[in-house]
Design a protein around this motif. Structure first.
Motif, PDB file in Angstrom:
ATOM      1  N   LEU A 113       0.941  -1.218  -0.049  1.00  0.00           N
ATOM      2  CA  LEU A 113       0.043   0.034   0.148  1.00  0.00           C
ATOM      3  C   LEU A 113       1.075   1.337  -0.020  1.00  0.00           C
ATOM      4  CD1 LEU A 113      -2.969   0.977   0.315  1.00  0.00           C
ATOM      5  CD2 LEU A 113      -2.632   1.237   2.651  1.00  0.00           C
ATOM      6  N   ILE A 114       0.645   2.178  -1.041  1.00  0.00           N
ATOM      7  CA  ILE A 114       1.717   3.297  -1.146  1.00  0.00           C
ATOM      8  C   ILE A 114       0.951   4.520  -0.822  1.00  0.00           C
ATOM      9  CG2 ILE A 114       3.150   4.528  -2.411  1.00  0.00           C
ATOM     10  CD1 ILE A 114       3.699   2.050  -4.004  1.00  0.00           C
ATOM     11  N   GLY A 115       1.282   5.117   0.182  1.00  0.00           N
ATOM     12  CA  GLY A 115       0.705   6.545   0.615  1.00  0.00           C
ATOM     13  C   GLY A 115       1.515   7.805  -0.142  1.00  0.00           C
ATOM     14  N   LEU A 116       0.633   8.328  -0.448  1.00  0.00           N
ATOM     15  CA  LEU A 116       1.398   9.942  -1.071  1.00  0.00           C
ATOM     16  C   LEU A 116       0.486  10.833  -0.696  1.00  0.00           C
ATOM     17  CD1 LEU A 116       0.567   7.561  -3.709  1.00  0.00           C
ATOM     18  CD2 LEU A 116       2.978   8.803  -4.257  1.00  0.00           C
ATOM     19  N   PRO A 117       1.039  11.420   0.655  1.00  0.00           N
ATOM     20  CA  PRO A 117       0.142  12.504   1.402  1.00  0.00           C
ATOM     21  C   PRO A 117       0.656  13.687   0.636  1.00  0.00           C
ATOM     22  CG  PRO A 117       1.992  11.407   2.614  1.00  0.00           C
ATOM     23  CD  PRO A 117       2.206  11.084   1.570  1.00  0.00           C
ATOM     24  N   GLY A 118      -0.445  14.774   0.688  1.00  0.00           N
ATOM     25  CA  GLY A 118      -0.332  16.135   0.160  1.00  0.00           C
ATOM     26  C   GLY A 118      -1.773  16.752   0.224  1.00  0.00           C
ATOM     27  N   ALA A 169      -7.616  -4.061   6.258  1.00  0.00           N
ATOM     28  CA  ALA A 169      -6.890  -5.176   5.830  1.00  0.00           C
ATOM     29  C   ALA A 169      -5.423  -4.258   5.544  1.00  0.00           C
ATOM     30  CB  ALA A 169      -7.165  -5.705   4.450  1.00  0.00           C
ATOM     31  N   ALA A 170      -5.574  -2.914   5.227  1.00  0.00           N
ATOM     32  CA  ALA A 170      -4.331  -2.120   5.071  1.00  0.00           C
ATOM     33  C   ALA A 170      -3.268  -2.267   6.330  1.00  0.00           C
ATOM     34  CB  ALA A 170      -4.749  -0.856   4.693  1.00  0.00           C
ATOM     35  N   LYS A 171      -4.020  -2.590   7.382  1.00  0.00           N
ATOM     36  CA  LYS A 171      -2.934  -2.846   8.808  1.00  0.00           C
ATOM     37  C   LYS A 171      -1.944  -3.710   8.661  1.00  0.00           C
ATOM     38  CE  LYS A 171      -5.290  -0.275  12.476  1.00  0.00           C
ATOM     39  NZ  LYS A 171      -6.396  -0.361  12.346  1.00  0.00           N
ATOM     40  N   HIS A 172      -2.110  -4.798   7.856  1.00  0.00           N
ATOM     41  CA  HIS A 172      -1.385  -5.843   7.693  1.00  0.00           C
ATOM     42  C   HIS A 172      -0.296  -5.964   6.668  1.00  0.00           C
ATOM     43  CE1 HIS A 172      -3.610  -7.100  11.066  1.00  0.00           C
ATOM     44  NE2 HIS A 172      -4.726  -7.181  10.143  1.00  0.00           N
ATOM     45  N   LYS A 173      -0.627  -4.763   5.620  1.00  0.00           N
ATOM     46  CA  LYS A 173       0.222  -4.707   4.461  1.00  0.00           C
ATOM     47  C   LYS A 173       1.537  -3.493   4.678  1.00  0.00           C
ATOM     48  CE  LYS A 173      -3.455  -5.078   0.967  1.00  0.00           C
ATOM     49  NZ  LYS A 173      -4.065  -4.533  -0.098  1.00  0.00           N
ATOM     50  N   PRO A 174       2.574  -3.846   4.088  1.00  0.00           N
ATOM     51  CA  PRO A 174       3.775  -2.968   4.161  1.00  0.00           C
ATOM     52  C   PRO A 174       3.184  -1.631   3.205  1.00  0.00           C
ATOM     53  CG  PRO A 174       4.450  -5.246   2.846  1.00  0.00           C
ATOM     54  CD  PRO A 174       2.787  -5.093   2.988  1.00  0.00           C
ATOM     55  N   ILE A 175       3.500  -0.717   4.298  1.00  0.00           N
ATOM     56  CA  ILE A 175       3.283   0.631   3.493  1.00  0.00           C
ATOM     57  C   ILE A 175       4.348   1.398   3.397  1.00  0.00           C
ATOM     58  CG2 ILE A 175       2.095   2.952   4.387  1.00  0.00           C
ATOM     59  CD1 ILE A 175       0.137   1.383   5.821  1.00  0.00           C
ATOM     60  N   ILE A 176       4.424   2.067   2.120  1.00  0.00           N
ATOM     61  CA  ILE A 176       5.331   2.922   1.593  1.00  0.00           C
ATOM     62  C   ILE A 176       4.918   4.322   1.595  1.00  0.00           C
ATOM     63  CG2 ILE A 176       7.334   3.385   0.097  1.00  0.00           C
ATOM     64  CD1 ILE A 176       7.350   0.206   1.119  1.00  0.00           C
ATOM     65  N   LEU A 177       5.407   5.447   2.199  1.00  0.00           N
ATOM     66  CA  LEU A 177       5.220   6.665   2.198  1.00  0.00           C
ATOM     67  C   LEU A 177       5.939   7.510   1.097  1.00  0.00           C
ATOM     68  CD1 LEU A 177       4.469   7.571   5.876  1.00  0.00           C
ATOM     69  CD2 LEU A 177       2.517   7.165   4.058  1.00  0.00           C
ATOM     70  N   VAL A 178       5.479   8.034   0.245  1.00  0.00           N
ATOM     71  CA  VAL A 178       6.348   9.015  -0.637  1.00  0.00           C
ATOM     72  C   VAL A 178       5.812  10.360  -0.611  1.00  0.00           C
ATOM     73  CG1 VAL A 178       6.847   9.336  -3.324  1.00  0.00           C
ATOM     74  CG2 VAL A 178       5.999   6.843  -2.388  1.00  0.00           C
ATOM     75  N   GLY A 179       6.619  11.478  -0.338  1.00  0.00           N
ATOM     76  CA  GLY A 179       6.365  12.633  -0.492  1.00  0.00           C
ATOM     77  C   GLY A 179       7.353  13.613   0.247  1.00  0.00           C
ATOM     78  N   ALA A 180       6.935  14.808   0.626  1.00  0.00           N
ATOM     79  CA  ALA A 180       7.881  15.919   1.138  1.00  0.00           C
ATOM     80  C   ALA A 180       8.131  15.226   2.718  1.00  0.00           C
ATOM     81  CB  ALA A 180       7.260  17.045   1.299  1.00  0.00           C
ATOM     82  N   ALA A 181       9.504  15.494   3.055  1.00  0.00           N
ATOM     83  CA  ALA A 181       9.689  14.494   4.339  1.00  0.00           C
ATOM     84  C   ALA A 181       9.075  14.997   5.664  1.00  0.00           C
ATOM     85  CB  ALA A 181      11.331  14.748   4.435  1.00  0.00           C
ATOM     86  N   PRO A 182       8.670  16.273   5.739  1.00  0.00           N
ATOM     87  CA  PRO A 182       8.221  16.646   6.908  1.00  0.00           C
ATOM     88  C   PRO A 182       6.894  15.850   7.240  1.00  0.00           C
ATOM     89  CG  PRO A 182       9.156  18.551   5.900  1.00  0.00           C
ATOM     90  CD  PRO A 182       9.121  17.508   4.781  1.00  0.00           C
ATOM     91  N   LEU A 183       5.928  16.185   6.011  1.00  0.00           N
ATOM     92  CA  LEU A 183       4.682  15.523   5.946  1.00  0.00           C
ATOM     93  C   LEU A 183       4.691  14.054   6.075  1.00  0.00           C
ATOM     94  CD1 LEU A 183       1.670  16.533   5.745  1.00  0.00           C
ATOM     95  CD2 LEU A 183       1.954  16.016   3.291  1.00  0.00           C
ATOM     96  N   CYS A 184       5.611  13.374   5.491  1.00  0.00           N
ATOM     97  CA  CYS A 184       5.719  11.920   5.696  1.00  0.00           C
ATOM     98  C   CYS A 184       6.023  11.459   7.098  1.00  0.00           C
ATOM     99  CB  CYS A 184       6.798  11.475   4.746  1.00  0.00           C
ATOM    100  SG  CYS A 184       6.406  11.300   3.080  1.00  0.00           S
ATOM    101  N   THR A 185       6.901  12.413   7.846  1.00  0.00           N
ATOM    102  CA  THR A 185       6.946  12.076   9.161  1.00  0.00           C
ATOM    103  C   THR A 185       5.904  12.171  10.013  1.00  0.00           C
ATOM    104  OG1 THR A 185       9.355  13.060   8.907  1.00  0.00           O
ATOM    105  CG2 THR A 185       8.554  12.790  11.068  1.00  0.00           C
ATOM    106  N   ARG A 186       4.954  13.370   9.926  1.00  0.00           N
ATOM    107  CA  ARG A 186       3.633  13.478  10.438  1.00  0.00           C
ATOM    108  C   ARG A 186       2.808  12.198  10.166  1.00  0.00           C
ATOM    109  NH1 ARG A 186       1.401  18.809  11.658  1.00  0.00           N
ATOM    110  NH2 ARG A 186       3.362  20.050  11.726  1.00  0.00           N
ATOM    111  N   TYR A 187       2.799  11.702   8.916  1.00  0.00           N
ATOM    112  CA  TYR A 187       2.063  10.482   8.636  1.00  0.00           C
ATOM    113  C   TYR A 187       2.517   9.260   9.182  1.00  0.00           C
ATOM    114  CZ  TYR A 187      -1.655  12.601   5.444  1.00  0.00           C
ATOM    115  OH  TYR A 187      -2.699  13.388   4.940  1.00  0.00           O
ATOM    116  N   LEU A 189       0.175   5.460  15.772  1.00  0.00           N
ATOM    117  CA  LEU A 189      -0.818   5.612  16.695  1.00  0.00           C
ATOM    118  C   LEU A 189      -2.064   4.819  16.358  1.00  0.00           C
ATOM    119  CD1 LEU A 189      -0.650   9.348  17.570  1.00  0.00           C
ATOM    120  CD2 LEU A 189       0.003   7.736  18.931  1.00  0.00           C
ATOM    121  N   CYS A 190      -2.224   4.715  14.884  1.00  0.00           N
ATOM    122  CA  CYS A 190      -3.397   3.860  14.185  1.00  0.00           C
ATOM    123  C   CYS A 190      -3.057   2.516  14.310  1.00  0.00           C
ATOM    124  CB  CYS A 190      -3.694   4.465  12.943  1.00  0.00           C
ATOM    125  SG  CYS A 190      -4.355   6.125  13.011  1.00  0.00           S
ATOM    126  N   GLY A 191      -2.053   2.175  14.595  1.00  0.00           N
ATOM    127  CA  GLY A 191      -1.707   0.527  14.762  1.00  0.00           C
ATOM    128  C   GLY A 191      -1.187  -0.058  13.467  1.00  0.00           C
TER     129      GLY A 191
END
Lengths: 319, 319
Positions: free
Chosen positions: B152-157, B262-280, B286-288
């Protein structure tokens, strides 16, 4: 017919003034734009004094002539006028609160013309996330008469309130920032860029928005479904002039989906501007809420009853 | 070192240009404010022609000197530059889509200097509510190498994307308007009025926001919990400089609560600006969500691979 009471519904963006006669009948009413965030600033002479205070100026503009004609009239006010940014702060009362009893807790501020303005306190709930209201407690009281022991009162607006009332007491309430979110998204977000105003209410688009909020897609929350207001435009499924009502239905649908399930079986009373209440009534129907009715003149009736409870007017005068 | 490829990540509000050498190594990079909604307009001579087209002007400013030095360099671009409002529309490809195959579907626009710009198509999902991306498909490709079959790839923004990838195919994705909502609420709503910027990240306030979104109160949805950003200020529980990070945590928390369980059990990759990815990353913890990592250089790597797939550069040149 001589008046008995001046009642003011004084919020953030507007000030409504009512001259009430026997039994609370409305003899005259006015709507001014002088909410507490939009007070007049042009100094003027009031009761022989040059006055520059915005609250005094707005108060005089709203009902100075009524007081000139009947100097002894009592004055009562509800709404943000009693907030920390208002004319005089009327401390919140905690839930559960018997709304009729608020008449015993009025705050008083003396105007430059020597007339006391009695301000109704707001209500705070401090269980879980704090929640506050100012003005809605008065509207709640204004519509309670003749209702059963348990009702849910919806007050749609910028910050919609849903108020649970049991035996005349506010036991719990929630706030939804639906109206303000609709406004800021339409004016300032990407979604507004492709919206065009419609000549008429776009019922099918509105209903579609409500249904999306209730659907499996809606389970992901409004942060997710919001984007559909754009993509349904991209795919040609929503015309520009359908997009505002789609967004309205979507947001109202998410608000109603957030009400407790038990609310479905309670009588619901809607209080507020008629066009907005009609939207909510339509959406409530789509959501399966069975017992919904609309109430009128909630503020002025509530203010009348609080003035009675406070002894500002006499029950005998009602006859 | 001679360059092999010019790669452009050209979105709504910014344009990033990369000069890539053998094996896609970044030789030089630039960030311009010339997103497709902020193109330059001052006419200028390009390749002997007086030019007033905003796309030509931005393209020349981004990499004209690189092309002057190496006129034969291939150029590839992804993002909103391929939208209907872009330089040349590259039609969306439907999910499920093998992201590497997008290299066979590049759209081509010839610039005034005679160089072709190859534009990566976006991706559309038309199951349920329609969803679209432009640029993120390239970032997804750029981070896939070395990952397992399901991620699961997260791209915050402004418009966060969550992309489910199975065996190199985008099978499903969602969009959350979290970043844009944070911006418009902070700038244009009641909530912004009491906010003050903090000198440092207010971790406790951020975490509190995330937890409220996950709590029983959060079940009523973000339209309801938003109001707590105000009431917690009123009750003295949130200082003005804690309110922005509280709101940020609250919105990100609601976004994450909307992800499938089901996303809780998949590997998650975050892509984006570093400060925002750190927040996510913090909020995901916290969300487990257990398996979260951050990826770098996603756009430039993805563009390199698409250029390879398209034959714009030769695999041998990677050596």
């Amino acid at each position: 017919m001589p008046a008995q009471l001046i009642a003011l519904d004084w919020g953030t963006s507007s000030l409504r003034a009512y001259k009430l006669g026997p039994a609370g009948v409305v003899l005259e009413q006015r709507a001014l734009a002088s909410g507490i965030m939009h007070l007049p600033s042009q100094p003027r002479e009031i009761a022989g004094v040059c006055c520059s205070d915005g609250f005094e100026l707005a108060f005089d503009a709203a009902c100075g002539d009524w007081l000139d004609a009947q100097p002894g009239l009592p004055v009562i006010a509800c709404g943000m006028v009693g907030s920390a940014q208002g004319w005089s702060e009327a401390a919140y009362r905690n839930t559960p609160v018997d709304v009729a009893s608020l008449g015993q807790a009025l705050n008083r501020v003396r105007s430059v013309r020597g007339v006391d303005v009695h301000i109704v306190p707001g209500v705070i709930e401090q269980v879980g996330l704090p929640n506050v209201m100012r003005g809605e407690e008065t509207q709640v009281l204004g519509v309670l008469q003749g209702l059963g022991a348990e009702v849910l009162i919806g007050l749609p607006g910028s910050h919609s309130k849903w108020v649970e009332v049991v035996d005349g007491c506010i036991t719990h309430f929630d706030t939804f920032m639906t109206g303000e979110l609709f406004a800021v998204l339409s004016k300032h977000s990407l979604l507004g860029r492709t919206q065009q105003p419609a000549e008429h209410f776009q019922a099918a688009a509105f209903d579609r928005g409500v249904r999306v909020a209730l659907s499996a897609d809606g389970q992901r929350g409004v942060l997710s479904t919001l984007f559909s207001a754009r993509t349904l435009g991209l795919t040609g499924e929503l015309a520009p002039d359908q997009q505002p009502d789609y967004l309205s239905g979507l947001l109202i649908g998410h608000e109603l989906a957030g009400l407790p399930g038990a609310a479905k079986h309670k009588p619901i009373i809607l209080v507020g501007a008629a066009p907005l209440c009609t939207r909510y009534q339509r959406a409530l129907g789509l959501c399966g809420f069975a017992h919904v009715s609309l109430a009128q003149e909630a503020s002025e009736r509530g203010l009348w009853q609080l003035a009675l409870a406070a002894g500002l007017i006499q029950p005998a005068m009602e006859a």
